[in-house]
Design a protein around this motif. Structure first.
Motif, PDB file in Angstrom:
ATOM      1  N   TYR A  62       0.843  -1.209   0.000  1.00  0.00           N
ATOM      2  CA  TYR A  62       0.000   0.000   0.000  1.00  0.00           C
ATOM      3  C   TYR A  62       0.878   1.258   0.000  1.00  0.00           C
ATOM      4  CZ  TYR A  62      -2.719   3.655   2.457  1.00  0.00           C
ATOM      5  OH  TYR A  62      -3.293   4.839   2.856  1.00  0.00           O
TER       6      TYR A  62
ATOM      7  N   ARG B  20       1.651   4.123  -2.940  1.00  0.00           N
ATOM      8  CA  ARG B  20       1.423   5.552  -2.692  1.00  0.00           C
ATOM      9  C   ARG B  20       2.707   6.376  -2.825  1.00  0.00           C
ATOM     10  NH1 ARG B  20       1.228   6.089   2.077  1.00  0.00           N
ATOM     11  NH2 ARG B  20       0.435   8.216   2.258  1.00  0.00           N
TER      12      ARG B  20
ATOM     13  N   ASP C  72     -12.001   1.029   2.374  1.00  0.00           N
ATOM     14  CA  ASP C  72     -11.969   1.715   1.071  1.00  0.00           C
ATOM     15  C   ASP C  72     -10.652   2.447   0.879  1.00  0.00           C
ATOM     16  OD1 ASP C  72     -14.389   0.933   0.059  1.00  0.00           O
ATOM     17  OD2 ASP C  72     -15.498   2.583   0.988  1.00  0.00           O
TER      18      ASP C  72
ATOM     19  N   ASP D   5      -8.827   1.368  -2.405  1.00  0.00           N
ATOM     20  CA  ASP D   5      -8.775   2.316  -3.530  1.00  0.00           C
ATOM     21  C   ASP D   5      -7.371   2.433  -4.102  1.00  0.00           C
ATOM     22  OD1 ASP D   5     -11.420   2.790  -3.285  1.00  0.00           O
ATOM     23  OD2 ASP D   5     -11.238   4.781  -2.331  1.00  0.00           O
ATOM     24  N   VAL D   6      -6.378   2.436  -3.213  1.00  0.00           N
ATOM     25  CA  VAL D   6      -4.984   2.593  -3.660  1.00  0.00           C
ATOM     26  C   VAL D   6      -4.594   1.414  -4.562  1.00  0.00           C
ATOM     27  CG1 VAL D   6      -2.584   2.584  -2.842  1.00  0.00           C
ATOM     28  CG2 VAL D   6      -4.280   4.054  -1.736  1.00  0.00           C
TER      29      VAL D   6
ATOM     30  N   GLU E 132      -6.794  -0.695  -6.159  1.00  0.00           N
ATOM     31  CA  GLU E 132      -7.664  -0.852  -7.325  1.00  0.00           C
ATOM     32  C   GLU E 132      -7.414   0.207  -8.390  1.00  0.00           C
ATOM     33  OE1 GLU E 132     -11.639  -1.238  -5.720  1.00  0.00           O
ATOM     34  OE2 GLU E 132     -11.176  -3.180  -4.804  1.00  0.00           O
ATOM     35  N   SER E 133      -6.902   1.372  -7.978  1.00  0.00           N
ATOM     36  CA  SER E 133      -6.666   2.435  -8.966  1.00  0.00           C
ATOM     37  C   SER E 133      -5.203   2.479  -9.415  1.00  0.00           C
ATOM     38  CB  SER E 133      -7.059   3.792  -8.360  1.00  0.00           C
ATOM     39  OG  SER E 133      -6.218   4.057  -7.246  1.00  0.00           O
ATOM     40  N   SER E 134      -4.423   1.472  -9.016  1.00  0.00           N
ATOM     41  CA  SER E 134      -2.984   1.504  -9.333  1.00  0.00           C
ATOM     42  C   SER E 134      -2.707   0.852 -10.688  1.00  0.00           C
ATOM     43  CB  SER E 134      -2.212   0.747  -8.251  1.00  0.00           C
ATOM     44  OG  SER E 134      -2.516  -0.623  -8.366  1.00  0.00           O
TER      45      SER E 134
ATOM     46  N   GLY F 134       0.156  -2.870  -8.627  1.00  0.00           N
ATOM     47  CA  GLY F 134      -0.870  -3.135  -7.608  1.00  0.00           C
ATOM     48  C   GLY F 134      -1.294  -4.601  -7.567  1.00  0.00           C
TER      49      GLY F 134
END
Ligand SMILES: Cc1ncc(COP(=O)(O)O)c(C=O)c1O
Length: 449
Positions: free
Chosen positions: A132, A136, A303, A307-308, A310-312, A316
């Motif tokens: 994670y 980021r 979430d 989100d980190v 799933e949107s990578s 990811g």
């Protein structure tokens, strides 16, 4: 099945048991538990005892839940196995994931990654925490914080954050970058602090100190049990987990709530974090998710974390998982078990019976000087710390502990020993009369000390 003579003769000859000495097991053979009914276990001699251990903090629904058994049996005939590695899924797993996210929605959890048990779940959560931060753009956040007295399973990651040196020393060196804070254990702590709220503040201050020392940009996550189970049922002050949440937030550290024991009603609420009014970033679950009828665990993600991922981009991808992740038979057990857990409202009974058990043991503490500390009163988790000298708090010797255990068993209750602690976590379906039987059996056990 071979006859009883064969079982007695072969007991521990070829089977090495977890958390015990193989040579010792051959000399003093383990009890053979042959059957179970309701909250009772039945040994090979036909002796019945109330299972005050709940298997191993897991048989939350007792041993006779036909709905879960039937769901497992049906699924075996429908689809006994298929891989859930990327590219394939199965109906039972999809249904179970829906049931799990519904159950944990109030904790802010929206995704589940299934595993085969608690240790798998902890290891996976630690990996996901690192990933994670990497996603980021903070790849230096690799360290973990945890509490002394905590138990987080026995994989390398879990053992590294474990706070009991019994599970560490033999297998060292463990994972580097794991640091331990004092436990919220009022009976013994380095601050000599007996006030639980003040102790909570001191541990929060120690956490800040450790984070500043390590540098916040190096710390990925802090993992804790809402009530420490295997470490001796250590119930923190109601403010403790909130303090931990605040410090994590201040420094961008993920909070992982290890709900392997506390989840599914044991604390008198559906989760330990909910019991303390805290929303973690991730949770680890197992045990009560199937009432122990099938080995299943899981990592839950909020979430914010999901989100980190799933949107990578491709980085990811999750490069961890198990052959039995999202096992269809396990998944069927999960759906049935959650449905039964809610239908029976086990948390409400856990709260009432937990108070009864705790009060009963507190009464025994007035009668027996060997009881140094009684911990519990928050659902069906009770710990009793035995001492040979109350004033000096000298831990009770192993022989006396064994005698108390055996006498209690003969008097009708199976309890668990953890060093000089007696640990209890009976099925959440236990009745008032059955709790009284545990207390009466313990009374006999202490009298024999
Ligand atoms: C809080 C906690 N986490 C993790 C684990 C490890 O679970 P398992 O034994 O299923 O690997 C346990 C087991 O007792 C536990 O109590």
């Amino acid at each position: 099945m071979k006859d009883d003579n064969f079982l007695r003769e072969m007991n521990a000859r070829h089977l090495w048991h977890p958390m015990g000495h193989p040579g010792e097991a051959q000399k003093n053979a383990p009890k053979i538990i042959k059957g179970a009914e309701g909250v009772e276990i039945i040994d090979i001699d036909g002796h019945r005892a109330v299972d005050a251990v709940g298997g191993l903090w897991c048989v939350n629904l007792g041993y006779s839940n036909d709905a879960v058994k039937q769901a497992i049996a049906d699924q075996l005939w429908e689809l006994p196995y298929y891989s859930a590695f990327a590219g394939t899924s199965n109906p039972a797993a999809i249904e179970a994931s829906y049931a799990v996210q519904e159950f944990f929605a109030e904790d802010g959890m929206s995704r589940v990654f299934f595993t085969s048990g608690g240790s798998d779940s902890v290891d996976t959560a630690l990996r996901m925490a690192r990933q994670y931060h990497r996603l980021r753009g903070e790849p230096t956040r690799t360290k973990f914080l945890s509490l002394k007295k905590g138990y987080h399973g026995t994989h390398w990651g879990g053992a590294s954050v474990n706070g009991n040196n019994r599970f560490r020393i033999t297998y060292e060196p463990l994972l580097p970058g794991c640091f331990h804070l004092p436990s919220p254990y009022t009976y013994r702590n380095p601050f000599d602090e007996t006030d639980p709220a003040k102790l909570a503040e001191k541990i929060a201050a120690a956490m800040v100190d450790e984070i500043e020392f390590q540098d916040p940009s190096t710390i990925a996550a802090f993992i804790m049990e809402p009530i420490q189970g295997a470490g001796g049922v250590i119930v923190p002050d109601a403010s403790f987990m909130k303090h931990m949440r605040d410090v994590c937030d201040r420094y961008g550290i993920l909070l992982i709530s290890d709900e392997v024991i506390c989840g599914f009603g044991r604390t008198g609420d559906w989760t330990g974090a909910r019991h303390w009014g805290v929303k973690p970033d991730m949770m680890t679950i197992a045990k009560g998710i199937t009432s122990g009828y099938f080995p299943v665990g899981g990592v839950l993600l909020s979430d914010k974390v999901a989100d980190v991922f799933e949107s990578s981009g491709p980085e990811g991808s999750i490069w961890t998982g198990y052959t039995y992740s999202a096992h269809p038979v396990g998944a069927a057990a999960v759906t049935a078990c959650l449905s039964e857990t809610v239908r029976l409202d086990t948390k409400t009974n856990a709260a009432a019976r937990g108070t009864q058990l705790y009060d009963g043991v507190c009464k025994l503490a007035e009668k027996y000087d060997i009881i140094g500390d009684v911990r519990g009163g928050h659902g069906l988790m009770t710990g009793i710390e035995l001492v040979s000298d109350r004033a000096a708090k000298t831990p009770m010797d192993a022989e006396t502990m064994k005698r108390v255990h055996q006498t209690s068993y003969e008097a009708g209750a199976m309890v668990r020993l953890g060093a000089h602690n007696i640990l209890m976590s009976p099925p959440l379906t236990i009745s008032e009369g059955e709790v009284n039987r545990i207390i009466a059996a313990l009374d006999k056990g202490f009298a024999a000390a």
